[in-house]
Design a protein around this motif. Structure first.
Motif, PDB file in Angstrom:
ATOM      1  N   LEU A 113       0.841  -1.198   0.000  1.00  0.00           N
ATOM      2  CA  LEU A 113       0.000   0.000   0.000  1.00  0.00           C
ATOM      3  C   LEU A 113       0.877   1.249   0.000  1.00  0.00           C
ATOM      4  CD1 LEU A 113      -2.980   0.882   0.118  1.00  0.00           C
ATOM      5  CD2 LEU A 113      -2.749   0.995   2.595  1.00  0.00           C
ATOM      6  N   GLU A 114       0.654   2.114  -0.946  1.00  0.00           N
ATOM      7  CA  GLU A 114       1.475   3.319  -1.080  1.00  0.00           C
ATOM      8  C   GLU A 114       1.148   4.312   0.025  1.00  0.00           C
ATOM      9  OE1 GLU A 114       0.783   4.848  -4.935  1.00  0.00           O
ATOM     10  OE2 GLU A 114       1.614   3.113  -5.989  1.00  0.00           O
ATOM     11  N   LYS A 115       2.183   4.707   0.769  1.00  0.00           N
ATOM     12  CA  LYS A 115       1.984   5.670   1.849  1.00  0.00           C
ATOM     13  C   LYS A 115       1.695   7.068   1.317  1.00  0.00           C
ATOM     14  CE  LYS A 115       4.857   3.224   5.240  1.00  0.00           C
ATOM     15  NZ  LYS A 115       6.004   3.326   6.175  1.00  0.00           N
ATOM     16  N   GLU A 116       2.030   7.286   0.029  1.00  0.00           N
ATOM     17  CA  GLU A 116       1.740   8.593  -0.561  1.00  0.00           C
ATOM     18  C   GLU A 116       0.247   8.878  -0.582  1.00  0.00           C
ATOM     19  OE1 GLU A 116       3.716   6.373  -1.767  1.00  0.00           O
ATOM     20  OE2 GLU A 116       5.718   7.312  -1.820  1.00  0.00           O
ATOM     21  N   LEU A 117      -0.562   7.820  -0.709  1.00  0.00           N
ATOM     22  CA  LEU A 117      -2.009   8.012  -0.685  1.00  0.00           C
ATOM     23  C   LEU A 117      -2.475   8.548   0.659  1.00  0.00           C
ATOM     24  CD1 LEU A 117      -3.152   4.746  -2.517  1.00  0.00           C
ATOM     25  CD2 LEU A 117      -2.963   7.040  -3.480  1.00  0.00           C
ATOM     26  N   GLU A 118      -1.915   8.004   1.736  1.00  0.00           N
ATOM     27  CA  GLU A 118      -2.272   8.481   3.059  1.00  0.00           C
ATOM     28  C   GLU A 118      -1.769   9.903   3.278  1.00  0.00           C
ATOM     29  OE1 GLU A 118      -1.281   5.572   6.123  1.00  0.00           O
ATOM     30  OE2 GLU A 118      -1.083   4.059   4.550  1.00  0.00           O
ATOM     31  N   ALA A 121      -1.291  12.170   0.951  1.00  0.00           N
ATOM     32  CA  ALA A 121      -2.135  13.063   0.159  1.00  0.00           C
ATOM     33  C   ALA A 121      -3.466  13.315   0.854  1.00  0.00           C
ATOM     34  CB  ALA A 121      -2.360  12.475  -1.229  1.00  0.00           C
ATOM     35  N   ALA A 122      -4.036  12.260   1.441  1.00  0.00           N
ATOM     36  CA  ALA A 122      -5.302  12.430   2.160  1.00  0.00           C
ATOM     37  C   ALA A 122      -5.120  13.334   3.372  1.00  0.00           C
ATOM     38  CB  ALA A 122      -5.832  11.065   2.584  1.00  0.00           C
ATOM     39  N   THR A 123      -3.979  13.208   4.045  1.00  0.00           N
ATOM     40  CA  THR A 123      -3.703  14.074   5.188  1.00  0.00           C
ATOM     41  C   THR A 123      -3.584  15.523   4.753  1.00  0.00           C
ATOM     42  OG1 THR A 123      -2.551  12.255   6.287  1.00  0.00           O
ATOM     43  CG2 THR A 123      -2.149  14.466   7.125  1.00  0.00           C
ATOM     44  N   ALA A 147      -8.000  15.188   5.590  1.00  0.00           N
ATOM     45  CA  ALA A 147      -8.724  14.015   6.068  1.00  0.00           C
ATOM     46  C   ALA A 147      -8.239  13.619   7.457  1.00  0.00           C
ATOM     47  CB  ALA A 147      -8.534  12.849   5.102  1.00  0.00           C
ATOM     48  N   SER A 148      -9.163  13.183   8.291  1.00  0.00           N
ATOM     49  CA  SER A 148      -8.804  12.706   9.621  1.00  0.00           C
ATOM     50  C   SER A 148      -8.269  11.288   9.526  1.00  0.00           C
ATOM     51  CB  SER A 148     -10.029  12.748  10.536  1.00  0.00           C
ATOM     52  OG  SER A 148     -11.034  11.867  10.057  1.00  0.00           O
ATOM     53  N   ARG A 149      -7.736  10.786  10.639  1.00  0.00           N
ATOM     54  CA  ARG A 149      -7.210   9.419  10.642  1.00  0.00           C
ATOM     55  C   ARG A 149      -8.307   8.407  10.360  1.00  0.00           C
ATOM     56  NH1 ARG A 149      -2.893   9.148  15.719  1.00  0.00           N
ATOM     57  NH2 ARG A 149      -1.425  10.700  14.892  1.00  0.00           N
ATOM     58  N   TRP A 150      -9.496   8.660  10.893  1.00  0.00           N
ATOM     59  CA  TRP A 150     -10.602   7.749  10.646  1.00  0.00           C
ATOM     60  C   TRP A 150     -11.005   7.772   9.176  1.00  0.00           C
ATOM     61  CZ3 TRP A 150     -13.126   3.642  11.583  1.00  0.00           C
ATOM     62  CH2 TRP A 150     -14.432   3.469  11.131  1.00  0.00           C
ATOM     63  N   ASP A 151     -11.020   8.961   8.576  1.00  0.00           N
ATOM     64  CA  ASP A 151     -11.358   9.051   7.155  1.00  0.00           C
ATOM     65  C   ASP A 151     -10.312   8.355   6.293  1.00  0.00           C
ATOM     66  OD1 ASP A 151     -13.717  10.448   7.528  1.00  0.00           O
ATOM     67  OD2 ASP A 151     -12.701  12.395   7.536  1.00  0.00           O
ATOM     68  N   ILE A 152      -9.032   8.475   6.667  1.00  0.00           N
ATOM     69  CA  ILE A 152      -7.969   7.792   5.907  1.00  0.00           C
ATOM     70  C   ILE A 152      -8.143   6.285   5.986  1.00  0.00           C
ATOM     71  CG2 ILE A 152      -5.482   7.369   5.811  1.00  0.00           C
ATOM     72  CD1 ILE A 152      -5.062  10.231   6.760  1.00  0.00           C
ATOM     73  N   PHE A 153      -8.455   5.796   7.179  1.00  0.00           N
ATOM     74  CA  PHE A 153      -8.671   4.352   7.315  1.00  0.00           C
ATOM     75  C   PHE A 153      -9.904   3.901   6.545  1.00  0.00           C
ATOM     76  CE2 PHE A 153     -10.854   0.875   9.503  1.00  0.00           C
ATOM     77  CZ  PHE A 153      -9.885  -0.112   9.427  1.00  0.00           C
ATOM     78  N   ARG A 154     -10.970   4.687   6.642  1.00  0.00           N
ATOM     79  CA  ARG A 154     -12.239   4.277   6.045  1.00  0.00           C
ATOM     80  C   ARG A 154     -12.234   4.398   4.531  1.00  0.00           C
ATOM     81  NH1 ARG A 154     -17.170   7.084   5.230  1.00  0.00           N
ATOM     82  NH2 ARG A 154     -16.199   8.946   6.103  1.00  0.00           N
ATOM     83  N   ARG A 155     -11.543   5.374   3.979  1.00  0.00           N
ATOM     84  CA  ARG A 155     -11.620   5.639   2.547  1.00  0.00           C
ATOM     85  C   ARG A 155     -10.378   5.203   1.769  1.00  0.00           C
ATOM     86  NH1 ARG A 155     -15.813   8.940   1.131  1.00  0.00           N
ATOM     87  NH2 ARG A 155     -16.951   9.950   2.846  1.00  0.00           N
TER      88      ARG A 155
END
Length: 279
Positions: free
Chosen positions: A168-173, A175-177, A181-189
């Motif tokens: 899983l690319e950490k760049e996606l997380e 970018a969401a940050t 996006a919150s931590r819950w949104d990153i996990f959920r989406r």
């Protein structure tokens, strides 16, 4: 059909031979035993089949087997994901040892695992002696079956989710940050949709293994009829009594129920993969 034609004209030769060997092997290992099971059961007649699988003891054993298998698979989905997440995302002392211990249920004989768990959770065991004053009895109860099935099913979830988390690319997380996006949104989406197919696959394998598990369960279950007796033990008991047709009848019922469950799980997995692909 078009895929078969394309493979037939593939650059790599030998499609017909390899395809024929594949079909022969699947028929020999998978289809032939199932056909023998059905053939042996058909010879009983409907009345004999209903008498073999319709007794309250058999129904209770089948219900207990699938209930404990499903519940243990759900537990492994949660804690298996957590173990895989820790192993992938966090460096800590003894990480390689913990990673190796995950595979212990694969290497350990099931009978040894059952004896070890019984020793731990018996009323006078290392852990059971502290649970007994609280009124929690693990050994010789359905709870003990769930513990044993959770133990043998954990590696399936961890080993299917772990490679997905590693890729899983950490760049996606990141970018969401950056987008707020919150931590819950990153996990959920981001994280959960990417790992959902592997979670379903690992949970399915854990459920399938738990459904037919015998060695690690018989010691800790207590095998009390209508309470902690599992369906595989019913099958073995009928074979010991030379009731082969009765054993195959119970096995056929378990096979049919397992097939329905696996079909539903595959439909859910197909839906999840399609929904994630659409996103």
């Amino acid at each position: 059909m078009s895929n078969i034609l394309n493979l037939r004209h593939s650059v790599l030769p030998g499609f017909r031979l390899s395809f024929g060997i594949t079909l022969f092997w699947l028929a020999l290992i998978v289809l032939l035993p199932f056909a023998a099971l059905v053939y042996s059961t058909v010879g009983m007649g409907w009345d004999g089949f209903a008498a073999a699988v319709g007794s309250p003891r058999v129904i209770a054993a089948i219900r207990l087997s699938f209930f404990t298998a499903g519940l243990s698979a759900l537990i492994n989905l949660v804690f298996g994901f957590l173990v895989a997440w820790v192993l992938v995302r966090y460096p800590f002392p003894g990480k390689r040892l913990v990673d190796a211990l995950v595979d212990l249920p694969f290497a350990l004989p099931t009978a040894v695992a059952g004896i070890a768990l019984t020793t731990l959770y018996a009323p006078n065991g290392w852990i059971g002696q502290y649970l007994a004053p609280l009124g929690i009895k693990v050994s010789f109860t359905p709870l003990g079956i769930i513990v044993a099935l959770t133990f043998i099913g954990l590696p399936f979830v961890v080993r299917t989710v772990q490679p997905v988390l590693e890729d899983l690319e950490k760049e996606l997380e990141e970018a969401a940050t950056c987008l707020g996006a919150s931590r819950w949104d990153i996990f959920r989406r981001v994280i959960f949709p990417a790992t959902l197919p592997s979670l379903i696959t690992g949970g399915t394998m854990a459920f399938a293994r738990a459904t037919g598990e015998y060695g690690s369960v018989i010691f800790i279950a207590g095998n009390i009829p209508m309470v902690s007796e599992i369906a595989p033990l019913i099958i073995v008991s009928k074979l010991d009594q030379f009731d082969q047709q009765g054993a195959t009848a119970v096995a056929l019922v378990m096979l049919g129920i397992s097939f329905v469950f696996l079909l539903l799980i595959n439909l859910i997995q197909w839906w999840a993969a399609r929904r994630h692909g659409a996103r």
